[in-house]
Design a protein around this motif. Structure first.
Motif, mmCIF file in Angstrom:
data_model
loop_
_atom_site.group_PDB
_atom_site.id
_atom_site.type_symbol
_atom_site.label_atom_id
_atom_site.label_comp_id
_atom_site.label_asym_id
_atom_site.label_seq_id
_atom_site.Cartn_x
_atom_site.Cartn_y
_atom_site.Cartn_z
ATOM 1 N N ARG A 1 19.804 33.117 80.303
ATOM 2 C CA ARG A 1 19.120 32.846 81.476
ATOM 3 C C ARG A 1 18.490 31.672 81.493
ATOM 4 N NH1 ARG A 1 16.791 38.414 84.380
ATOM 5 N NH2 ARG A 1 18.423 39.649 84.086
ATOM 6 N N SER A 2 19.407 30.529 80.829
ATOM 7 C CA SER A 2 18.763 29.343 80.706
ATOM 8 C C SER A 2 19.842 28.437 81.016
ATOM 9 C CB SER A 2 17.940 29.180 79.639
ATOM 10 O OG SER A 2 17.350 27.679 79.555
ATOM 11 N N ALA A 3 19.536 27.179 81.465
ATOM 12 C CA ALA A 3 20.485 26.199 81.560
ATOM 13 C C ALA A 3 20.479 25.329 80.179
ATOM 14 C CB ALA A 3 20.430 25.137 82.846
ATOM 15 N N ASP A 4 19.679 25.439 79.576
ATOM 16 C CA ASP A 4 19.568 24.578 78.238
ATOM 17 C C ASP A 4 19.692 25.512 77.186
ATOM 18 O OD1 ASP A 4 18.273 22.535 79.532
ATOM 19 O OD2 ASP A 4 16.250 23.538 79.516
ATOM 20 N N ALA A 5 20.415 24.774 76.038
ATOM 21 C CA ALA A 5 20.680 25.243 74.834
ATOM 22 C C ALA A 5 19.581 25.855 74.173
ATOM 23 C CB ALA A 5 21.641 24.304 73.976
ATOM 24 N N TYR A 6 19.430 26.948 73.283
ATOM 25 C CA TYR A 6 18.351 27.404 72.688
ATOM 26 C C TYR A 6 18.196 26.740 71.316
ATOM 27 C CZ TYR A 6 21.450 31.014 71.416
ATOM 28 O OH TYR A 6 22.759 31.901 70.823
ATOM 29 N N THR A 7 17.121 26.167 70.701
ATOM 30 C CA THR A 7 17.242 25.686 69.281
ATOM 31 C C THR A 7 16.708 26.879 68.113
ATOM 32 O OG1 THR A 7 14.793 25.240 69.566
ATOM 33 C CG2 THR A 7 16.398 23.491 70.272
ATOM 34 N N SER A 8 16.464 27.966 68.444
ATOM 35 C CA SER A 8 16.295 28.978 67.492
ATOM 36 C C SER A 8 16.070 30.137 68.330
ATOM 37 C CB SER A 8 15.062 28.851 66.558
ATOM 38 O OG SER A 8 13.784 28.753 67.158
ATOM 39 N N ARG A 9 16.464 31.327 67.427
ATOM 40 C CA ARG A 9 16.119 32.935 68.112
ATOM 41 C C ARG A 9 15.374 33.578 66.949
ATOM 42 N NH1 ARG A 9 19.554 33.372 64.552
ATOM 43 N NH2 ARG A 9 21.688 34.130 64.782
ATOM 44 N N THR A 10 14.669 34.555 67.534
ATOM 45 C CA THR A 10 14.057 35.841 66.916
ATOM 46 C C THR A 10 14.211 36.867 67.488
ATOM 47 O OG1 THR A 10 11.702 35.404 67.816
ATOM 48 C CG2 THR A 10 12.149 34.350 65.710
ATOM 49 N N PHE A 11 14.202 37.945 66.572
ATOM 50 C CA PHE A 11 14.771 39.355 67.070
ATOM 51 C C PHE A 11 13.774 40.405 66.643
ATOM 52 C CE2 PHE A 11 18.424 36.953 66.312
ATOM 53 C CZ PHE A 11 19.039 37.056 67.706
ATOM 54 N N THR A 12 13.415 41.392 67.592
ATOM 55 C CA THR A 12 12.337 42.374 67.031
ATOM 56 C C THR A 12 13.069 43.691 67.886
ATOM 57 O OG1 THR A 12 10.549 40.982 67.304
ATOM 58 C CG2 THR A 12 10.045 43.462 67.397
ATOM 59 N N VAL A 13 13.251 45.043 66.820
ATOM 60 C CA VAL A 13 14.180 45.925 67.344
ATOM 61 C C VAL A 13 13.215 47.137 67.308
ATOM 62 C CG1 VAL A 13 16.110 47.611 66.766
ATOM 63 C CG2 VAL A 13 16.106 44.978 65.938
ATOM 64 N N THR A 14 13.565 48.114 68.382
ATOM 65 C CA THR A 14 12.754 49.169 68.681
ATOM 66 C C THR A 14 13.752 50.226 68.800
ATOM 67 O OG1 THR A 14 10.692 47.909 69.489
ATOM 68 C CG2 THR A 14 10.969 50.323 70.138
ATOM 69 N N ALA A 15 13.673 51.266 68.286
ATOM 70 C CA ALA A 15 14.460 52.409 68.498
ATOM 71 C C ALA A 15 14.220 53.003 69.694
ATOM 72 C CB ALA A 15 14.577 53.304 67.294
ATOM 73 N N THR A 16 15.056 53.477 70.464
ATOM 74 C CA THR A 16 14.910 54.530 71.686
ATOM 75 C C THR A 16 15.557 55.760 71.788
ATOM 76 O OG1 THR A 16 16.818 53.610 72.773
ATOM 77 C CG2 THR A 16 14.633 52.156 73.143
ATOM 78 N N THR A 17 15.236 56.632 72.505
ATOM 79 C CA THR A 17 16.060 57.867 72.373
ATOM 80 C C THR A 17 17.613 57.735 72.698
ATOM 81 O OG1 THR A 17 15.715 58.281 74.806
ATOM 82 C CG2 THR A 17 14.084 59.266 73.150
ATOM 83 N N ASP A 18 18.258 56.866 73.332
ATOM 84 C CA ASP A 18 19.541 56.797 73.339
ATOM 85 C C ASP A 18 20.154 55.577 73.132
ATOM 86 O OD1 ASP A 18 18.089 55.325 75.347
ATOM 87 O OD2 ASP A 18 19.506 55.823 77.041
ATOM 88 N N GLY A 19 19.405 54.810 71.984
ATOM 89 C CA GLY A 19 19.864 53.264 71.612
ATOM 90 C C GLY A 19 18.769 52.552 71.023
ATOM 91 N N ALA A 20 18.810 51.131 71.508
ATOM 92 C CA ALA A 20 17.748 50.257 70.979
ATOM 93 C C ALA A 20 17.348 49.431 71.858
ATOM 94 C CB ALA A 20 18.186 49.809 69.614
ATOM 95 N N LEU A 21 16.340 48.981 71.544
ATOM 96 C CA LEU A 21 15.681 47.876 72.572
ATOM 97 C C LEU A 21 15.336 46.620 71.530
ATOM 98 C CD1 LEU A 21 14.945 46.784 75.527
ATOM 99 C CD2 LEU A 21 12.608 47.223 74.682
ATOM 100 N N CYS B 1 14.246 34.014 84.046
ATOM 101 C CA CYS B 1 12.921 34.595 83.418
ATOM 102 C C CYS B 1 11.552 33.645 83.526
ATOM 103 C CB CYS B 1 13.131 35.168 81.979
ATOM 104 S SG CYS B 1 14.297 36.532 82.092
ATOM 105 N N TYR B 2 11.988 32.504 83.714
ATOM 106 C CA TYR B 2 11.006 31.378 83.790
ATOM 107 C C TYR B 2 10.117 31.271 82.540
ATOM 108 C CZ TYR B 2 12.065 32.046 88.706
ATOM 109 O OH TYR B 2 12.916 31.903 89.781
ATOM 110 N N ALA B 3 10.694 30.839 81.549
ATOM 111 C CA ALA B 3 10.239 30.931 80.076
ATOM 112 C C ALA B 3 8.904 30.113 80.257
ATOM 113 C CB ALA B 3 10.926 29.661 79.313
ATOM 114 N N THR B 4 8.010 30.464 79.243
ATOM 115 C CA THR B 4 6.635 30.090 78.978
ATOM 116 C C THR B 4 6.714 29.094 78.123
ATOM 117 O OG1 THR B 4 6.246 31.870 77.498
ATOM 118 C CG2 THR B 4 5.753 32.279 79.699
#
Length: 156
Positions: free
Chosen positions: A83-103, A152-155
């Motif tokens: 949801r951005s017109a710009d390329a990202y320079t890095s990314r981080t991930f945080t995983v949470t289990a849900t009853t039917d998959g993951a977020l 999403c209007y990045a901060t």
């Protein structure tokens, strides 16, 4: 004259016994690690998401309904996944289990801000598939399936 009846059991109890309660297992840590690996495929190093070049999502681990929705380009003028017109320079991930998959919460660093996204994953056999993306903390109105999802209007 009062007549009292008492119940007594003669012979075996033929009433059906209640079915045992079986708790559905929650995804194990090893399972949700697969959701993170899938998120890393969708948001690879290099600044552009899976399928952004085409846009062609046929090789991306995305559910069929979401692929169909992405082809319609619901968020104008931007990469549909980040949801951005710009390329990202890095990314981080945080995983949470849900009853039917993951977020998987993804933070992508843009040139002058941070974009925060929530990726909802579902299981398809042994595979993890992206089912939807919302803007972190902004609710279901930002779902790619909403009638007019927004950026999403990045901060900063």
């Amino acid at each position: 004259m009062a007549l009292l009846l008492t119940a007594c059991q003669v012979g075996p109890d033929l009433r059906p016994s209640p079915a045992p309660t079986v708790a559905s297992p929650s995804p194990a840590a090893a399972d949700v690690a697969g959701a993170q690996r899938t998120a890393e495929v969708l948001f690879p190093e290099g600044g552009r998401t899976c399928g952004a070049a085409g846009p062609d999502y046929s090789a991306c681990p995305i559910s069929a309904p979401l692929k169909a929705r992405l082809k319609a380009g619901p968020v104008p003028y931007v990469d549909q996944l980040s949801r951005s017109a710009d390329a990202y320079t890095s990314r981080t991930f945080t995983v949470t289990a849900t009853t039917d998959g993951a977020l998987v919460a993804v933070e992508v660093a843009l040139p002058s801000s941070i974009q925060k996204l929530d990726l909802a994953f579902e299981r398809a056999g042994a595979d993890w598939l992206l089912a939807d993306i919302t803007c972190t903390g902004r609710g279901t109105s930002t779902s790619l399936f909403s009638s007019s999802p927004t950026q999403c209007y990045a901060t900063r």
